[in-house]
Design a protein around this motif. Structure first.
Motif, PDB file in Angstrom:
ATOM      1  N   GLY A  30       0.602  -1.336  -0.017  1.00  9.72           N
ATOM      2  CA  GLY A  30       0.007   0.038  -0.014  1.00  9.72           C
ATOM      3  C   GLY A  30       0.740   1.342  -0.001  1.00  9.72           C
ATOM      4  N   CYS A  31       2.137   0.942   0.112  1.00 10.31           N
ATOM      5  CA  CYS A  31       3.184   2.265  -0.052  1.00 10.31           C
ATOM      6  C   CYS A  31       4.047   2.194  -1.201  1.00 10.31           C
ATOM      7  N   ARG A  32       4.310   3.142  -1.981  1.00 16.33           N
ATOM      8  CA  ARG A  32       5.325   3.164  -2.918  1.00 16.33           C
ATOM      9  C   ARG A  32       6.100   4.207  -2.747  1.00 16.33           C
ATOM     10  N   VAL A  33       7.405   4.093  -2.804  1.00 18.40           N
ATOM     11  CA  VAL A  33       8.617   4.785  -2.494  1.00 18.40           C
ATOM     12  C   VAL A  33       9.248   5.100  -3.921  1.00 18.40           C
ATOM     13  N   THR A  34       9.152   6.289  -4.387  1.00 15.96           N
ATOM     14  CA  THR A  34       9.693   6.766  -5.645  1.00 15.96           C
ATOM     15  C   THR A  34      10.835   7.444  -5.420  1.00 15.96           C
ATOM     16  N   VAL A  35      12.038   7.292  -5.958  1.00 15.26           N
ATOM     17  CA  VAL A  35      13.191   7.821  -5.588  1.00 15.26           C
ATOM     18  C   VAL A  35      13.405   8.948  -6.684  1.00 15.26           C
ATOM     19  N   TYR A  36      13.671  10.045  -6.236  1.00 12.35           N
ATOM     20  CA  TYR A  36      13.921  11.413  -7.155  1.00 12.35           C
ATOM     21  C   TYR A  36      15.684  11.244  -7.122  1.00 12.35           C
ATOM     22  N   ASP A  37      16.093  11.290  -8.413  1.00 16.08           N
ATOM     23  CA  ASP A  37      17.520  11.324  -8.341  1.00 16.08           C
ATOM     24  C   ASP A  37      18.003  12.385  -9.166  1.00 16.08           C
ATOM     25  N   GLY A  38      17.197  13.734  -9.118  1.00 16.97           N
ATOM     26  CA  GLY A  38      17.771  14.574 -10.106  1.00 16.97           C
ATOM     27  C   GLY A  38      18.567  15.898  -9.548  1.00 16.97           C
ATOM     28  N   LEU A  39      18.938  15.659  -8.242  1.00 14.82           N
ATOM     29  CA  LEU A  39      19.622  16.588  -7.575  1.00 14.82           C
ATOM     30  C   LEU A  39      20.987  17.284  -8.312  1.00 14.82           C
ATOM     31  N   GLY A  40      21.740  16.362  -8.688  1.00 20.06           N
ATOM     32  CA  GLY A  40      22.825  16.717  -9.549  1.00 20.06           C
ATOM     33  C   GLY A  40      22.604  17.305 -10.629  1.00 20.06           C
ATOM     34  N   ARG A  41      21.466  17.232 -11.375  1.00 20.92           N
ATOM     35  CA  ARG A  41      20.958  17.894 -12.532  1.00 20.92           C
ATOM     36  C   ARG A  41      20.348  19.460 -12.257  1.00 20.92           C
ATOM     37  N   LEU A  42      20.020  19.716 -11.086  1.00 21.41           N
ATOM     38  CA  LEU A  42      19.349  20.985 -11.004  1.00 21.41           C
ATOM     39  C   LEU A  42      20.404  22.059 -11.074  1.00 21.41           C
ATOM     40  N   PRO A  43      20.183  23.241 -11.784  1.00 21.16           N
ATOM     41  CA  PRO A  43      20.957  24.428 -11.543  1.00 21.16           C
ATOM     42  C   PRO A  43      21.013  24.992 -10.400  1.00 21.16           C
ATOM     43  N   ILE A  44      21.833  25.830 -10.362  1.00 19.29           N
ATOM     44  CA  ILE A  44      21.853  26.654  -8.970  1.00 19.29           C
ATOM     45  C   ILE A  44      20.447  27.591  -8.873  1.00 19.29           C
ATOM     46  N   PHE A  45      19.971  27.424  -7.739  1.00 20.11           N
ATOM     47  CA  PHE A  45      18.863  28.444  -7.632  1.00 20.11           C
ATOM     48  C   PHE A  45      19.093  29.886  -7.872  1.00 20.11           C
ATOM     49  N   ASN A  46      18.306  30.484  -8.569  1.00 17.17           N
ATOM     50  CA  ASN A  46      18.373  32.005  -8.777  1.00 17.17           C
ATOM     51  C   ASN A  46      16.789  32.273  -9.028  1.00 17.17           C
ATOM     52  N   PRO A  47      16.059  33.161  -8.101  1.00 16.30           N
ATOM     53  CA  PRO A  47      14.905  33.809  -8.200  1.00 16.30           C
ATOM     54  C   PRO A  47      14.644  34.399  -9.505  1.00 16.30           C
ATOM     55  N   ASP A  48      15.517  34.702 -10.369  1.00 16.59           N
ATOM     56  CA  ASP A  48      15.217  35.430 -11.533  1.00 16.59           C
ATOM     57  C   ASP A  48      14.856  34.178 -12.630  1.00 16.59           C
ATOM     58  N   ASP A  49      15.088  32.939 -12.431  1.00 19.35           N
ATOM     59  CA  ASP A  49      14.931  31.822 -13.162  1.00 19.35           C
ATOM     60  C   ASP A  49      13.563  31.330 -12.834  1.00 19.35           C
ATOM     61  N   GLU A  50      12.592  32.073 -11.763  1.00 20.51           N
ATOM     62  CA  GLU A  50      11.480  31.139 -11.597  1.00 20.51           C
ATOM     63  C   GLU A  50      10.502  31.846 -12.684  1.00 20.51           C
ATOM     64  N   GLY A  51       9.159  31.248 -12.505  1.00 17.68           N
ATOM     65  CA  GLY A  51       7.975  31.500 -13.617  1.00 17.68           C
ATOM     66  C   GLY A  51       8.288  30.980 -14.867  1.00 17.68           C
ATOM     67  N   GLU A  52       8.296  31.476 -15.761  1.00 17.34           N
ATOM     68  CA  GLU A  52       8.308  31.186 -17.331  1.00 17.34           C
ATOM     69  C   GLU A  52       9.937  30.640 -17.401  1.00 17.34           C
ATOM     70  N   GLN A  53      10.676  31.146 -16.803  1.00 18.20           N
ATOM     71  CA  GLN A  53      12.345  30.937 -16.985  1.00 18.20           C
ATOM     72  C   GLN A  53      12.573  29.642 -16.156  1.00 18.20           C
ATOM     73  N   THR A  54      11.621  29.173 -15.297  1.00 23.54           N
ATOM     74  CA  THR A  54      12.106  27.739 -14.621  1.00 23.54           C
ATOM     75  C   THR A  54      12.729  26.727 -15.080  1.00 23.54           C
ATOM     76  N   PRO A  55      14.071  26.426 -15.144  1.00 18.37           N
ATOM     77  CA  PRO A  55      14.607  25.164 -16.022  1.00 18.37           C
ATOM     78  C   PRO A  55      13.763  24.081 -15.953  1.00 18.37           C
ATOM     79  N   ALA A  56      13.937  23.238 -16.924  1.00 21.76           N
ATOM     80  CA  ALA A  56      13.107  22.054 -17.076  1.00 21.76           C
ATOM     81  C   ALA A  56      13.384  20.971 -15.601  1.00 21.76           C
ATOM     82  N   GLU A  57      14.849  21.084 -15.380  1.00 26.75           N
ATOM     83  CA  GLU A  57      15.024  20.109 -14.177  1.00 26.75           C
ATOM     84  C   GLU A  57      14.436  20.683 -13.018  1.00 26.75           C
TER      85      GLU A  57
END
Length: 177
Positions: A30-57
């Motif tokens: 009844g429980c499924r643990v799905t592993v997110y392994d994309g931390l290394g693909r995330l660009p450095i957070f920049n508030p200017d990149d939010e909204g329509e500029q948000t990267p796909a990762e």
């Protein structure tokens, strides 16, 4: 069925990643643990990149957290703090609704990560995660080589502890909803 989205470590051979993978393998019925392994693909957070500029990762992370019923985090400690990669990941969620009210649990592969635990819990509470601190799992893996880690995680008592912890966490969430 409850679906957890654990956030995975950047290191190729990580005791925290091994613990998360073992949680996924030992999830109760009844429980499924799905592993997110994309931390290394995330660009450095920049508030200017939010909204329509948000990267796909970053959008993939936001979707993974939004779609999950809850989040499980296992985090090492570096210099008495949360590693930059994990903090960066959380920063991508700050201005989104993905974290607000989302049930979360911390699990630990080291009994020595007290400063990171406290800092991570504070960050997640500030982000409005519904952090379940009464539900905890710690399996000491610090300093162990991969074959030792596998052996420890395969021990019946540890497999049972993983199943029971995920089940108790899921039951707590069910009672809240």
């Amino acid at each position: 069925m409850r679906q957890s989205a654990p956030l995975l470590n950047l290191r190729a051979v990580s005791t925290n990643s091994a613990l998360i993978a073992a949680l996924a393998q030992n999830a109760p019925p009844g429980c499924r643990v799905t592993v997110y392994d994309g931390l290394g693909r995330l660009p450095i957070f920049n508030p200017d990149d939010e909204g329509e500029q948000t990267p796909a990762e970053a959008l993939a992370l936001i979707d993974a957290v939004s779609d999950a019923d809850d989040v499980i985090v296992s985090c090492p400690e570096y210099a008495h703090g949360v590693p930059g990669g994990l903090k960066n990941t959380l920063d991508w969620l700050v201005s989104r609704d993905a974290a607000v009210g989302k049930s979360a649990m911390l699990v630990h592969a080291s009994p020595r990560s007290l400063f990171a635990r406290a800092a991570l819990a504070e960050i997640m509470r500030t982000m409005s995660f519904a952090l379940y601190e009464d539900v905890a799992l710690e399996i000491p893996l610090l300093g162990k080589k991969p074959p030792e880690v596998e052996k420890i995680l395969a021990e019946p008592a540890n497999r049972r502890a993983m199943r029971e912890t995920v089940q108790v966490f899921a039951d707590c969430i069910r009672r809240q909803t």
